[in-house]
Design a protein around this motif. Sequence first.
Motif, PDB file in Angstrom:
ATOM      1  N   THR A  33      14.016   0.586 -12.149  1.00 64.63           N
ATOM      2  CA  THR A  33      13.306   1.569 -11.343  1.00 64.63           C
ATOM      3  C   THR A  33      11.918   1.836 -11.911  1.00 64.63           C
ATOM      4  OG1 THR A  33      15.398   2.593 -10.703  1.00 64.63           O
ATOM      5  CG2 THR A  33      13.415   3.910 -10.396  1.00 64.63           C
ATOM      6  N   VAL A  34      11.813   1.907 -13.225  1.00 67.99           N
ATOM      7  CA  VAL A  34      10.504   2.116 -13.860  1.00 67.99           C
ATOM      8  C   VAL A  34       9.577   0.944 -13.562  1.00 67.99           C
ATOM      9  CG1 VAL A  34       9.332   2.231 -16.096  1.00 67.99           C
ATOM     10  CG2 VAL A  34      11.329   3.650 -15.670  1.00 67.99           C
ATOM     11  N   ASN A  35      10.063  -0.274 -13.695  1.00 64.86           N
ATOM     12  CA  ASN A  35       9.234  -1.448 -13.421  1.00 64.86           C
ATOM     13  C   ASN A  35       8.795  -1.496 -11.960  1.00 64.86           C
ATOM     14  OD1 ASN A  35       9.259  -2.436 -16.039  1.00 64.86           O
ATOM     15  ND2 ASN A  35      11.115  -3.625 -15.693  1.00 64.86           N
ATOM     16  N   TRP A  36       9.715  -1.221 -11.052  1.00 71.12           N
ATOM     17  CA  TRP A  36       9.365  -1.231  -9.637  1.00 71.12           C
ATOM     18  C   TRP A  36       8.345  -0.140  -9.321  1.00 71.12           C
ATOM     19  CZ3 TRP A  36       9.942   2.441  -5.790  1.00 71.12           C
ATOM     20  CH2 TRP A  36       9.596   2.001  -4.512  1.00 71.12           C
ATOM     21  N   SER A  37       8.540   1.040  -9.865  1.00 71.56           N
ATOM     22  CA  SER A  37       7.608   2.131  -9.571  1.00 71.56           C
ATOM     23  C   SER A  37       6.232   1.871 -10.180  1.00 71.56           C
ATOM     24  CB  SER A  37       8.175   3.474 -10.025  1.00 71.56           C
ATOM     25  OG  SER A  37       8.441   3.463 -11.406  1.00 71.56           O
ATOM     26  N   LEU A  38       6.159   1.186 -11.317  1.00 68.42           N
ATOM     27  CA  LEU A  38       4.857   0.795 -11.864  1.00 68.42           C
ATOM     28  C   LEU A  38       4.172  -0.222 -10.963  1.00 68.42           C
ATOM     29  CD1 LEU A  38       5.589   0.595 -15.692  1.00 68.42           C
ATOM     30  CD2 LEU A  38       3.966   2.125 -14.556  1.00 68.42           C
ATOM     31  N   LEU A  39       4.925  -1.166 -10.435  1.00 75.84           N
ATOM     32  CA  LEU A  39       4.360  -2.138  -9.500  1.00 75.84           C
ATOM     33  C   LEU A  39       3.821  -1.433  -8.260  1.00 75.84           C
ATOM     34  CD1 LEU A  39       4.069  -5.230  -8.642  1.00 75.84           C
ATOM     35  CD2 LEU A  39       6.175  -4.800  -7.362  1.00 75.84           C
ATOM     36  N   MET A  40       4.584  -0.516  -7.717  1.00 72.17           N
ATOM     37  CA  MET A  40       4.134   0.216  -6.533  1.00 72.17           C
ATOM     38  C   MET A  40       2.921   1.091  -6.847  1.00 72.17           C
ATOM     39  SD  MET A  40       5.804  -0.736  -3.940  1.00 72.17           S
ATOM     40  CE  MET A  40       5.416   0.506  -2.735  1.00 72.17           C
ATOM     41  N   SER A  41       2.847   1.615  -8.054  1.00 68.34           N
ATOM     42  CA  SER A  41       1.696   2.399  -8.457  1.00 68.34           C
ATOM     43  C   SER A  41       0.442   1.532  -8.546  1.00 68.34           C
ATOM     44  CB  SER A  41       1.966   3.080  -9.795  1.00 68.34           C
ATOM     45  OG  SER A  41       0.892   3.899 -10.169  1.00 68.34           O
ATOM     46  N   VAL A  42       0.613   0.290  -9.007  1.00 74.06           N
ATOM     47  CA  VAL A  42      -0.514  -0.649  -9.041  1.00 74.06           C
ATOM     48  C   VAL A  42      -0.991  -0.952  -7.622  1.00 74.06           C
ATOM     49  CG1 VAL A  42      -1.114  -3.053  -9.553  1.00 74.06           C
ATOM     50  CG2 VAL A  42       0.041  -1.680 -11.262  1.00 74.06           C
ATOM     51  N   PHE A  43      -0.091  -1.037  -6.685  1.00 67.70           N
ATOM     52  CA  PHE A  43      -0.452  -1.350  -5.296  1.00 67.70           C
ATOM     53  C   PHE A  43      -1.025  -0.151  -4.544  1.00 67.70           C
ATOM     54  CE2 PHE A  43       2.899  -4.948  -4.870  1.00 67.70           C
ATOM     55  CZ  PHE A  43       2.069  -5.797  -5.561  1.00 67.70           C
ATOM     56  N   THR A  44      -0.616   1.060  -4.893  1.00 68.50           N
ATOM     57  CA  THR A  44      -0.970   2.219  -4.079  1.00 68.50           C
ATOM     58  C   THR A  44      -1.930   3.180  -4.777  1.00 68.50           C
ATOM     59  OG1 THR A  44       1.042   3.347  -4.802  1.00 68.50           O
ATOM     60  CG2 THR A  44       1.151   2.152  -2.719  1.00 68.50           C
ATOM     61  N   PHE A  45      -1.562   3.700  -5.921  1.00 65.58           N
ATOM     62  CA  PHE A  45      -2.330   4.765  -6.562  1.00 65.58           C
ATOM     63  C   PHE A  45      -3.515   4.266  -7.375  1.00 65.58           C
ATOM     64  CE2 PHE A  45       1.539   6.959  -5.596  1.00 65.58           C
ATOM     65  CZ  PHE A  45       1.118   8.248  -5.318  1.00 65.58           C
ATOM     66  N   ALA A  46      -3.358   3.206  -8.121  1.00 74.73           N
ATOM     67  CA  ALA A  46      -4.420   2.760  -9.029  1.00 74.73           C
ATOM     68  C   ALA A  46      -5.716   2.379  -8.298  1.00 74.73           C
ATOM     69  CB  ALA A  46      -3.918   1.614  -9.897  1.00 74.73           C
ATOM     70  N   PRO A  47      -5.663   1.609  -7.200  1.00 77.66           N
ATOM     71  CA  PRO A  47      -6.932   1.302  -6.529  1.00 77.66           C
ATOM     72  C   PRO A  47      -7.639   2.543  -5.990  1.00 77.66           C
ATOM     73  CG  PRO A  47      -5.212  -0.190  -5.787  1.00 77.66           C
ATOM     74  CD  PRO A  47      -4.547   0.873  -6.596  1.00 77.66           C
ATOM     75  N   ALA A  48      -6.888   3.440  -5.394  1.00 81.69           N
ATOM     76  CA  ALA A  48      -7.501   4.651  -4.841  1.00 81.69           C
ATOM     77  C   ALA A  48      -8.064   5.538  -5.943  1.00 81.69           C
ATOM     78  CB  ALA A  48      -6.487   5.416  -4.006  1.00 81.69           C
ATOM     79  N   ALA A  49      -7.346   5.671  -7.034  1.00 80.23           N
ATOM     80  CA  ALA A  49      -7.836   6.492  -8.140  1.00 80.23           C
ATOM     81  C   ALA A  49      -9.045   5.859  -8.809  1.00 80.23           C
ATOM     82  CB  ALA A  49      -6.721   6.716  -9.160  1.00 80.23           C
ATOM     83  N   SER A  50      -9.086   4.545  -8.873  1.00 82.30           N
ATOM     84  CA  SER A  50     -10.232   3.865  -9.481  1.00 82.30           C
ATOM     85  C   SER A  50     -11.507   4.107  -8.688  1.00 82.30           C
ATOM     86  CB  SER A  50      -9.976   2.360  -9.565  1.00 82.30           C
ATOM     87  OG  SER A  50      -8.895   2.095 -10.417  1.00 82.30           O
ATOM     88  N   VAL A  51     -11.395   4.131  -7.380  1.00 83.36           N
ATOM     89  CA  VAL A  51     -12.583   4.289  -6.539  1.00 83.36           C
ATOM     90  C   VAL A  51     -12.894   5.758  -6.279  1.00 83.36           C
ATOM     91  CG1 VAL A  51     -13.544   3.809  -4.256  1.00 83.36           C
ATOM     92  CG2 VAL A  51     -12.262   2.053  -5.461  1.00 83.36           C
TER      93      VAL A  51
END
Length: 141
Positions: A33-51
């Motif tokens: 679950t941790v690995n999957w949620s990190l993957l989803m965070s890379v797809f969803t939250f990280a790009p938006a937070a970076s910009v």
Amino acid sequence: MRGLLSLPAGALLNAFGAIILGAPVGIQHFMKTVNWSLLMSVFTFAPAASVYGTSWNDWLRIFAHTKPVGFTDFMISFPAYGSVIGAWFGAWPMPLDWERPWQEWPICVTYGAILGYLIGMAASVGFSFFHSHLQPKRKED
């Protein structure tokens, strides 16, 4: 730096959402679950937070009101939506009683999220291209 800081926050929200929607909660499934949620965070939250950082107006415009206005907005919102929708569709075969190894948590959901992300990337490039060509050209005086 903002993208790296958003990874654990996004992973917590994704893990919470997955558990609420029926992901297994047990010691043997915790790391999955941790690995999957990190993957989803890379797809969803990280790009938006970076910009956008912590600009709630931009986050709301992109994700809640779904009104992207430029190339960057399309490149952030379409893949994020694609990964979430892909994960949702990927979860459909999991409860079926086929007892196949690929039905275990989070294999189907991960493949669905990756496929949805790729489709979202392709759609964002295509939509940005057509959106930029449909806007009227202005003459500079």
